[in-house]
Design a protein around this motif. Structure first.
Motif, short mmCIF file in Angstrom:
data_model
loop_
_atom_site.label_atom_id
_atom_site.label_comp_id
_atom_site.label_asym_id
_atom_site.label_seq_id
_atom_site.Cartn_x
_atom_site.Cartn_y
_atom_site.Cartn_z
N ALA A 1 23.21 34.36 -106.84
CA ALA A 1 22.65 34.93 -105.62
C ALA A 1 22.20 36.37 -105.83
N SER A 2 22.98 37.13 -106.60
CA SER A 2 22.62 38.54 -106.81
C SER A 2 21.27 38.67 -107.51
N TRP A 3 21.04 37.81 -108.50
CA TRP A 3 19.77 37.89 -109.23
C TRP A 3 18.61 37.34 -108.41
N GLN A 4 18.83 36.20 -107.74
CA GLN A 4 17.75 35.61 -106.95
C GLN A 4 17.34 36.55 -105.81
N LEU A 5 18.33 37.19 -105.17
CA LEU A 5 18.01 38.14 -104.10
C LEU A 5 17.22 39.34 -104.64
N LEU A 6 17.53 39.74 -105.86
CA LEU A 6 16.79 40.83 -106.48
C LEU A 6 15.33 40.43 -106.67
N LEU A 7 15.09 39.19 -107.10
CA LEU A 7 13.71 38.73 -107.30
C LEU A 7 12.95 38.68 -105.97
N GLY A 8 13.60 38.09 -104.93
CA GLY A 8 12.94 38.01 -103.64
C GLY A 8 12.64 39.39 -103.06
N SER A 9 13.58 40.33 -103.21
CA SER A 9 13.38 41.69 -102.70
C SER A 9 12.32 42.42 -103.50
N ALA A 10 12.30 42.20 -104.82
CA ALA A 10 11.28 42.84 -105.65
C ALA A 10 9.89 42.35 -105.28
N GLY A 11 9.78 41.05 -104.99
CA GLY A 11 8.49 40.53 -104.55
C GLY A 11 8.05 41.14 -103.25
N ALA A 12 8.99 41.31 -102.31
CA ALA A 12 8.65 41.93 -101.02
C ALA A 12 8.23 43.38 -101.22
N TRP A 13 8.92 44.09 -102.10
CA TRP A 13 8.57 45.49 -102.39
C TRP A 13 7.15 45.59 -102.94
N ALA A 14 6.82 44.68 -103.87
CA ALA A 14 5.47 44.69 -104.44
C ALA A 14 4.44 44.28 -103.40
N GLY A 15 4.80 43.27 -102.58
CA GLY A 15 3.86 42.79 -101.59
C GLY A 15 3.53 43.82 -100.54
N ALA A 16 4.51 44.68 -100.22
CA ALA A 16 4.25 45.72 -99.22
C ALA A 16 3.20 46.71 -99.70
N ARG A 17 2.98 46.77 -100.98
CA ARG A 17 1.98 47.67 -101.55
C ARG A 17 0.64 46.98 -101.76
N LEU A 18 0.60 45.70 -101.48
CA LEU A 18 -0.66 44.96 -101.56
C LEU A 18 -1.14 44.69 -100.14
N THR A 19 -1.42 45.75 -99.43
CA THR A 19 -1.70 45.62 -97.99
C THR A 19 -3.07 45.05 -97.70
#
Length: 218
Positions: free
Chosen positions: A173-191
């Motif tokens: 869970a710790s790693w999968q949540l990191l991946l999902g959060s990292a994707g959201a962080w990147a996506g927020a910059r692809l506005t």
């Protein structure tokens, strides 16, 4: 009190579970790519919901390995081919779902944050990732190998087995949540709509390539 002490030493089982969970989760494959893309296109809630789907499947498979042990291995070997082709089909469906936003005509109206864009909600992301993760018999074989080998010396009681499974689930869970959060962080910059469209296309092509590799493996 002292007699019970050695029997309650859960350290080795917890450490073994953590290492097992990270060992199966960290190598980025189709599910890892899917989690990053879910987070990038639909926000952190959706990405993290998908992450928990992957972690739940890893926890279930760890439980099956601890309870049933090596009896699972022959069954999985016999079912390897149909499961592999089913997994490839699921990945193709996932690629199509990822590509759909890129094929929609862009409306003039703004599309703010879009954490829960139409067509993908946290519950749907959870179900989608559960399906994609469950169709990977290598995960069960991996846990069976661990729990049937040297790890059997540390999984001698129900408490040790529960500790192993919970630790494996937490690590995954710790790693999968990191991946999902990292994707959201990147996506927020692809506005911009162009950035989101291109990432959807690239992501779909990556998942299609993973589907082809899955179909040809073995």
């Amino acid at each position: 009190m002292t007699a019970a002490g050695p029997g309650l030493d859960l350290g080795p089982a917890l450490l073994g579970g953590l290492l097992a969970g990270w060992g199966i989760a960290v190598p980025v494959g189709a599910v890892g790519v899917l989690l990053v893309l879910l987070g990038a296109h639909h926000g952190r809630r959706v990405g993290c919901a998908g992450a928990m789907g992957a972690a739940v499947v890893d926890g279930v498979y760890a439980t099956l390995a601890v309870v049933l042990g090596s009896a699972l291995a022959p069954v999985l070997v016999r079912a390897a081919a149909p499961v592999r082709w089913t997994a490839a089909v699921v990945l193709v469906v996932v690629a199509v779902l990822l590509l759909r936003p890129a094929l929609r005509p862009s409306d003039a109206g703004p599309s703010p944050a879009a954490p829960d864009a139409p067509g993908m909600t946290p519950s749907r992301a959870f179900t989608l990732v559960v399906a994609a993760t469950a169709l990977n018999p290598a995960t069960v074989v991996y846990f069976v190998a661990l729990t049937s080998g040297a790890a059997t010396t540390t999984l001698t009681t129900p408490a040790h087995r529960v500790a192993f499974v919970l630790a494996a689930f937490a690590a995954s869970a710790s790693w999968q949540l990191l991946l999902g959060s990292a994707g959201a962080w990147a996506g927020a910059r692809l506005t911009g709509p162009r950035g989101r469209r291109w990432t959807a296309v690239v992501g779909a092509l990556v998942v299609l390539a993973l589907a082809l590799r899955t179909a040809l493996a073995g």
